[in-house]
Design a protein around this motif. Sequence first.
Motif: not given
Lengths: 469, 420
Positions: A316, A336-337, A401-403, A405-408, B256, B295, B298, B390, B392-393, B418
Amino acid sequence: MQELELSEIQGFLVRDYKEMPVSKYFLLQIGDASKAKRFIENISKKITTVVDKDEESFINIGFTGIGLSALGLHENNLRAFTREFREGMVTPHRQRLLGDHDSNDPSNWDWGGTKNEGIHLMLMVFNSTQENINTQTQQLRKEFVEYGLKEVFLLNGETFPEGREHFGFRESISQPAIIGSGVTGIQNDNIQPGEFLMGYKNEYNVYPDSPSLINEQGNINMLPDDPIEKGKKDLGRNGTYFVLRQLKEDVNGFWSFLNEKSKNEDGSFNHEESTKLAAKMMGRWPGGAPLVKFPDKDPGILTDDNDFVYTDTDRLGLKCPFGSHVRRTNPRDNFEETGPAESLQLTKKHRIMRRVRSYGEKYTASATQHTPVDEVGILFGCFNADINRQFEFIQYSWANYPKFKQLYADPDPFIGVKENPEPGVVQQFTIPTEAHNKYIDGLKSFVTVKGGAYFFFPSRTVVEYLSTI
Amino acid sequence: MISQNPLTLLTPVRQDCIEKLNEILERFKVGLNVGLNERFNKLGTLHYARWFILREDSFRDKTAFPLPERLVFSSNFDGGEDEHINGLVTIFPEYFDELYECCEGYPEPGMRNTETRKSYLSKWKVNTTAFYVGAPGRSLQQIKQEDTLQKYLWNIINKNNWDGKSALEIQKFLREKVNADPELAWSKESVNTPSTNWPGMILMVLIMIILLPIIIPWILILYFFYERRDTNCTATRSQLNDDLVRRLEADEDLFNQNQFTQVLVMKPGKVRLITVHALMLFARTLIKNFFVKGKLMGIPTIHFARWVLIDNDKHMMFFSNFDGSWNQYLCDFIDKSGWGLTGIFSNTVNFPETRFLFTGGAYDEEHFLAWSRGTQILTQVWYSAYHHLSIKNIVNNTLIRNELWKNLTEEQAQLFLKRI
């Protein structure tokens, strides 16, 4: 295991030359091709390869695309090199990938930029003392004059005590180990040679794009055969590409920002918290201890510990935030994928061999001491066989790249922050804690690019061959 | 749950108008950065759109027969097709007039009204062979609303001190805030997102097993009588036309998100045709039942992707809208779905050497990357309604919306927070 021709490979790829703490990188321009070839012929006999360990000083050499052209390499032969190398670091698209805008714009660079003189080749020398290297420099400069080489710029690099760069962090801990090179790392760091060397298979089990000789010129009998295109000669075998970027570090800005963001409620500075925030952003404590092993308190040790993963220990990001520099530029087993094993395989396709030296005043900053007098920073260097899939990929897809993983809205806090983001765009660093995320917003850029170029580091034989074209 | 749909129009261009059309498209492209995008936004249901001119020389390989110049329009939208076309010609009729005047048979100025425009456009519609949606069921309105909610919650968390508070207490506080804001009342309605259709998947696997006595010999026939005789791409990226790649790169990484348009010539013969149609059916089944959570095999960065067989199945177009760089996108394809990609695209001319339909091909990294770049063409106008998000977002934002109002355990509430 693929057998490497170690006596052909320039040594700096495999060895960090830590035994030689001072170095000078001469950025040179060719005035007269035939004179320059004589210089290169002489140098080819002095090049330090992986197996040459006893010399008094180490010497390596790299060429830019325009340098090979100035030397007389046929246009079609130059065309066989990868586009990244031929075009160099400064193109509009590459500027976007690397984030070279505003103060980082190549028009502001001290060397390699749009307003600077062209660089043709780089001679790197490494020595044990300042005195020795100065003597060596005097001798070399005589040769430069004799062979019509103009010194466009000189970069002075050093490794500092405890291997720390100016922000205060121990440098170059996480490194791949090239399988067959004699250097071994932990299992996850062992990488196929084709990720760093042309002429060998890479992590996809195919040969990286390597320049073959299209038009015959020079003494082609010296060259090895191309492994793919039958009947052709290979210029790339045992060679590699080197990325060099001079990065100025705003040490005072960095620590002042962190001190400000970690103040106590009464407004006083909390240097312990400030150091912790810096460590969260880096993913390691200043001495190198990884956060996944020491999440709460600086163990105060100097370490090169690189034996850790994330999935089992910190899924986490509670210990080491996802957005931290080390977690995003080497995600190890934690996409994560995909599962851990597959993630490790993916990571192996985007590794670089970092070769970093500090420049400027000898100074190690911390939360309490952060005002060097002179300009300070690092000479960031890295080797890779595919600049696009390795260095540029890491810089863009993982750092800028600001995104990720799952970041915004989280760029790499060290090397990915935009100086002037578009209006309304947040730049933050997310710190997951047990109950919720904490955010450090209003990130600022504390690293400025001062120069940069892509170089081809040929094998020893190909350096010699270049003197015959 | 609303459905997102694809529209592809292939309209023949008047011979005397090609240059003019290129100019108009160039103007639209520039316009998208200065105001034109607001017109597109006004539609309220349009996720992505693109226009480009398809010519015979757009194809890197020799086409099956001579091809006229055609204007290609592609969009991803919410709801019904008729309504969508209606929206296009009523919200910006002048743009469509200007563009399609350059195409054959567009109604004369005096004859133009919503109906004649609609029927003209509909006439040139081509069917989509397979279509993937990254966030199925999420309308543009929902995506934008949930984006607002995420930012709203982020702001509250960022501006307050939560020392000593449990995740459940924080969730409760957030709920109260949202509850007090009538503009966010919509969020209380929980939304469904599609889940994996396991019975459907099991059925598919059973059918595949039953069909194995056909599939295996088929793959062997392909290998011995087709794949071994193919000519394959052996180029490397460095051997591609520099100018072409530079032109593609000039439009990349401005945001992006990026887009990809690829045009391909199908390998001739019935065996190849049946193979590709069978694989498209397979892809459609997987997309509908299995790839419903953001996905595609994947790959977690694709918003929409589409395969369109055209010209009597002789040529194929592939479109996608994705997050991140071209290089990351293509590497993801190799690393995560190389076999699927190879299965489909090995039926197109000059694909890297493939064995037994699913091996080799995309896994031949350097040649595959060179093939991908070489067959990509310039998208002259590209619109994205939300290039700051994105996939994911988007998927995460829906979870935030639902979980905000759910009764969670402390541990679940921690995970919920989180996400923000």
